[in-house]
Structures are given as C-alpha cells and as structure tokens.
Scaffold this motif. Structure first.
Motif, PDB file in Angstrom:
ATOM      1  N   PRO A   1       0.826  -1.206   0.000  1.00 16.29           N
ATOM      2  CA  PRO A   1       0.000   0.000   0.000  1.00 16.29           C
ATOM      3  C   PRO A   1       0.865   1.263   0.000  1.00 16.29           C
ATOM      4  O   PRO A   1       2.006   1.254   0.458  1.00 16.29           O
ATOM      5  N   LYS A   2       0.287   2.332  -0.503  1.00 17.58           N
ATOM      6  CA  LYS A   2       1.008   3.591  -0.696  1.00 17.58           C
ATOM      7  C   LYS A   2       0.478   4.646   0.271  1.00 17.58           C
ATOM      8  O   LYS A   2      -0.728   4.783   0.453  1.00 17.58           O
ATOM      9  N   LEU A   3       1.396   5.399   0.886  1.00 22.47           N
ATOM     10  CA  LEU A   3       1.035   6.528   1.724  1.00 22.47           C
ATOM     11  C   LEU A   3       1.850   7.731   1.274  1.00 22.47           C
ATOM     12  O   LEU A   3       3.074   7.648   1.174  1.00 22.47           O
ATOM     13  N   ASN A   4       1.167   8.816   0.948  1.00 24.76           N
ATOM     14  CA  ASN A   4       1.838  10.051   0.565  1.00 24.76           C
ATOM     15  C   ASN A   4       1.686  11.060   1.679  1.00 24.76           C
ATOM     16  O   ASN A   4       0.593  11.222   2.231  1.00 24.76           O
ATOM     17  N   ILE A   5       2.785  11.730   2.004  1.00 21.80           N
ATOM     18  CA  ILE A   5       2.776  12.770   3.029  1.00 21.80           C
ATOM     19  C   ILE A   5       2.973  14.113   2.334  1.00 21.80           C
ATOM     20  O   ILE A   5       3.961  14.310   1.632  1.00 21.80           O
ATOM     21  N   PHE A   6       2.028  15.016   2.546  1.00 27.61           N
ATOM     22  CA  PHE A   6       2.061  16.340   1.943  1.00 27.61           C
ATOM     23  C   PHE A   6       2.418  17.353   3.021  1.00 27.61           C
ATOM     24  O   PHE A   6       1.746  17.436   4.039  1.00 27.61           O
TER      25      PHE A   6
ATOM     26  N   ILE B   1      -3.612  14.199  -6.927  1.00 29.95           N
ATOM     27  CA  ILE B   1      -4.547  13.603  -7.885  1.00 29.95           C
ATOM     28  C   ILE B   1      -3.904  12.489  -8.716  1.00 29.95           C
ATOM     29  O   ILE B   1      -4.515  11.459  -8.954  1.00 29.95           O
ATOM     30  N   GLN B   2      -2.666  12.687  -9.152  1.00 30.26           N
ATOM     31  CA  GLN B   2      -2.051  11.753 -10.089  1.00 30.26           C
ATOM     32  C   GLN B   2      -1.257  10.633  -9.429  1.00 30.26           C
ATOM     33  O   GLN B   2      -1.008   9.616 -10.058  1.00 30.26           O
ATOM     34  N   HIS B   3      -0.825  10.802  -8.190  1.00 27.21           N
ATOM     35  CA  HIS B   3      -0.067   9.749  -7.502  1.00 27.21           C
ATOM     36  C   HIS B   3      -1.020   8.956  -6.633  1.00 27.21           C
ATOM     37  O   HIS B   3      -1.498   9.460  -5.607  1.00 27.21           O
ATOM     38  N   LYS B   4      -1.301   7.731  -7.066  1.00 23.63           N
ATOM     39  CA  LYS B   4      -2.222   6.887  -6.318  1.00 23.63           C
ATOM     40  C   LYS B   4      -1.731   6.730  -4.886  1.00 23.63           C
ATOM     41  O   LYS B   4      -0.554   6.514  -4.624  1.00 23.63           O
ATOM     42  N   THR B   5      -2.658   6.883  -3.961  1.00 20.20           N
ATOM     43  CA  THR B   5      -2.324   6.708  -2.559  1.00 20.20           C
ATOM     44  C   THR B   5      -3.472   6.003  -1.861  1.00 20.20           C
ATOM     45  O   THR B   5      -4.634   6.262  -2.159  1.00 20.20           O
ATOM     46  N   ASP B   6      -3.131   5.073  -0.979  1.00 23.78           N
ATOM     47  CA  ASP B   6      -4.160   4.404  -0.191  1.00 23.78           C
ATOM     48  C   ASP B   6      -4.594   5.298   0.969  1.00 23.78           C
ATOM     49  O   ASP B   6      -5.751   5.306   1.362  1.00 23.78           O
ATOM     50  N   VAL B   7      -3.633   6.039   1.503  1.00 23.89           N
ATOM     51  CA  VAL B   7      -3.878   6.976   2.595  1.00 23.89           C
ATOM     52  C   VAL B   7      -2.944   8.161   2.394  1.00 23.89           C
ATOM     53  O   VAL B   7      -1.806   7.994   1.959  1.00 23.89           O
ATOM     54  N   ALA B   8      -3.420   9.350   2.722  1.00 23.28           N
ATOM     55  CA  ALA B   8      -2.581  10.544   2.681  1.00 23.28           C
ATOM     56  C   ALA B   8      -2.470  11.107   4.090  1.00 23.28           C
ATOM     57  O   ALA B   8      -3.405  11.003   4.879  1.00 23.28           O
TER      58      ALA B   8
ATOM     59  N   SER C   1     -13.641  11.752  -3.298  1.00 20.86           N
ATOM     60  CA  SER C   1     -14.412  10.775  -2.535  1.00 20.86           C
ATOM     61  C   SER C   1     -13.624   9.506  -2.208  1.00 20.86           C
ATOM     62  O   SER C   1     -13.972   8.783  -1.280  1.00 20.86           O
ATOM     63  N   GLU C   2     -12.558   9.239  -2.939  1.00 21.58           N
ATOM     64  CA  GLU C   2     -11.749   8.046  -2.690  1.00 21.58           C
ATOM     65  C   GLU C   2     -10.639   8.299  -1.665  1.00 21.58           C
ATOM     66  O   GLU C   2     -10.011   7.359  -1.197  1.00 21.58           O
ATOM     67  N   LEU C   3     -10.384   9.564  -1.339  1.00 23.99           N
ATOM     68  CA  LEU C   3      -9.247   9.899  -0.487  1.00 23.99           C
ATOM     69  C   LEU C   3      -9.550   9.705   0.995  1.00 23.99           C
ATOM     70  O   LEU C   3     -10.532  10.218   1.517  1.00 23.99           O
ATOM     71  N   ARG C   4      -8.673   8.933   1.645  1.00 25.39           N
ATOM     72  CA  ARG C   4      -8.698   8.786   3.099  1.00 25.39           C
ATOM     73  C   ARG C   4      -7.433   9.460   3.617  1.00 25.39           C
ATOM     74  O   ARG C   4      -6.356   9.245   3.071  1.00 25.39           O
ATOM     75  N   TYR C   5      -7.573  10.273   4.663  1.00 22.98           N
ATOM     76  CA  TYR C   5      -6.410  11.043   5.087  1.00 22.98           C
ATOM     77  C   TYR C   5      -6.372  11.270   6.594  1.00 22.98           C
ATOM     78  O   TYR C   5      -7.366  11.116   7.298  1.00 22.98           O
TER      79      TYR C   5
ATOM     80  N   GLU D   1     -12.679  17.871   3.326  1.00 25.56           N
ATOM     81  CA  GLU D   1     -13.995  17.288   3.606  1.00 25.56           C
ATOM     82  C   GLU D   1     -15.060  17.826   2.659  1.00 25.56           C
ATOM     83  O   GLU D   1     -15.937  17.083   2.217  1.00 25.56           O
ATOM     84  N   ASP D   2     -14.976  19.119   2.319  1.00 29.31           N
ATOM     85  CA  ASP D   2     -15.937  19.712   1.376  1.00 29.31           C
ATOM     86  C   ASP D   2     -15.865  19.068  -0.005  1.00 29.31           C
ATOM     87  O   ASP D   2     -16.829  19.107  -0.757  1.00 29.31           O
ATOM     88  N   HIS D   3     -14.718  18.464  -0.326  1.00 25.31           N
ATOM     89  CA  HIS D   3     -14.545  17.826  -1.634  1.00 25.31           C
ATOM     90  C   HIS D   3     -14.663  16.304  -1.558  1.00 25.31           C
ATOM     91  O   HIS D   3     -14.228  15.602  -2.461  1.00 25.31           O
ATOM     92  N   GLY D   4     -15.227  15.811  -0.454  1.00 24.97           N
ATOM     93  CA  GLY D   4     -15.570  14.394  -0.363  1.00 24.97           C
ATOM     94  C   GLY D   4     -14.549  13.489   0.271  1.00 24.97           C
ATOM     95  O   GLY D   4     -14.781  12.285   0.395  1.00 24.97           O
ATOM     96  N   ALA D   5     -13.401  14.020   0.693  1.00 22.04           N
ATOM     97  CA  ALA D   5     -12.376  13.180   1.327  1.00 22.04           C
ATOM     98  C   ALA D   5     -12.839  12.781   2.734  1.00 22.04           C
ATOM     99  O   ALA D   5     -13.652  13.471   3.352  1.00 22.04           O
ATOM    100  N   THR D   6     -12.311  11.676   3.210  1.00 16.13           N
ATOM    101  CA  THR D   6     -12.680  11.151   4.521  1.00 16.13           C
ATOM    102  C   THR D   6     -11.482  11.193   5.458  1.00 16.13           C
ATOM    103  O   THR D   6     -10.465  10.538   5.207  1.00 16.13           O
ATOM    104  N   ARG D   7     -11.611  11.976   6.525  1.00 14.91           N
ATOM    105  CA  ARG D   7     -10.547  12.017   7.523  1.00 14.91           C
ATOM    106  C   ARG D   7     -10.685  10.794   8.413  1.00 14.91           C
ATOM    107  O   ARG D   7     -11.774  10.468   8.882  1.00 14.91           O
ATOM    108  N   LEU D   8      -9.568  10.130   8.645  1.00 16.24           N
ATOM    109  CA  LEU D   8      -9.526   8.971   9.531  1.00 16.24           C
ATOM    110  C   LEU D   8      -9.114   9.445  10.919  1.00 16.24           C
ATOM    111  O   LEU D   8      -8.001   9.922  11.118  1.00 16.24           O
TER     112      LEU D   8
END
Length: 154
Positions: free
Chosen positions: A2-7, A45-52, A83-87, A113-120
C-alpha cells in the motif's frame, strides 16, 4: 504494497521534520511512503495513494505556508472530487495567536472534507507554546493512529 503520501506545508521546517520522523512508522506498518516537500495538486490527484497524511504549519494570521499556497490555490481553482481519499492531518500552530491557532490545518481539513475526502480519526493540533519539538507529540499520535485506523499492511 500500500502507498502513503505525506504532503508538507512548512515555513521553517517543523512540519517537514514531523513528516520525516513519522515516515519510518508507516514503513514499519508496511507502506511505501513518499514525502512531497513542495506539494502540487497534481501530486495528490495523479499519484495513487491508499492513505494521505498532511503535515501543515500555520503562518501569520492563520495562513498557509508559502510552499503550500500553490497547492491550495489549484485546489480552489480545480475543485477536484476526492471521494476516494482517506487522510490524516497534523496541524502545527501557536496558541498565542488566539483564534487563528492551527488555522491552516483547520482550513485544509474543511477543504478536503468539502470535496468528499474522509478524515480517519481526529486531527492532531500541536501547539508550539506547549511542545518544543513537534515530533514529540506527532510520533505517539501516528503510532496510535496506525493502530486505531487498522492501517498495518503487514
């Protein structure tokens, strides 16, 4: 794996230090980790990530640090559906600034959150008035976050 990106959004390097300190914890949990020190919206957007994970400090009166402004500007212009982003989010601030304490982290959280991402889990807010080294709070929080959100891949 799995991939995790840190911004990272940082002015003086504190948020980057946090990112570098927590990276091995995610690697031990089985993630392939990339840190984006100068993040652009395309990186999200372009780098697939399972969690950010976002590590963002606050400057001025609740503002985003300079390296993070292009990311936020592009976000407002493009309004991507996430909507696919978990962070997770680690916000760094200084409570002596009152109402703008961790303002950038809080604003980013609302934007995601306004753009559909889900905070864990809950957002971690680190106060420079109470914690000299931000990673002293971030490392145990990430350890607990990995466990509570069942993020171990191994």
């Amino acid at each position: 794996m799995p991939k995790l990106n840190i911004f990272v959004g940082t002015m003086y390097g504190g948020a980057l230090d946090v990112a570098e300190q927590v990276k091995p914890l995610f690697e031990q949990a089985g993630f392939d980790v990339t840190i984006f020190e100068q993040p652009m919206l395309e990186d999200l957007i372009q780098h697939k990530t399972d969690v950010a994970l976002f590590c963002v400090s606050t400057t001025g009166s609740g503002d985003f640090p300079g390296n993070f402004v292009p990311f936020v500007r592009a976000f407002h212009e493009q309004g991507p559906a996430l909507s696919e982003l978990r962070y997770g989010l680690i916000a760094l601030g200084d409570s002596s600034y009152g109402e703008t304490f961790c303002g950038a982290g809080r604003a980013l959280d609302a934007l995601l959150e306004d753009h559909g991402a889900t905070r864990l889990g809950e957002r971690l807010e680190i106060d420079a008035m109470e914690t000299f080294m931000a990673d002293d709070e971030a490392v145990p929080w990430v350890e607990q976050w990995i466990d509570s959100q069942q993020l171990k891949a191994a």
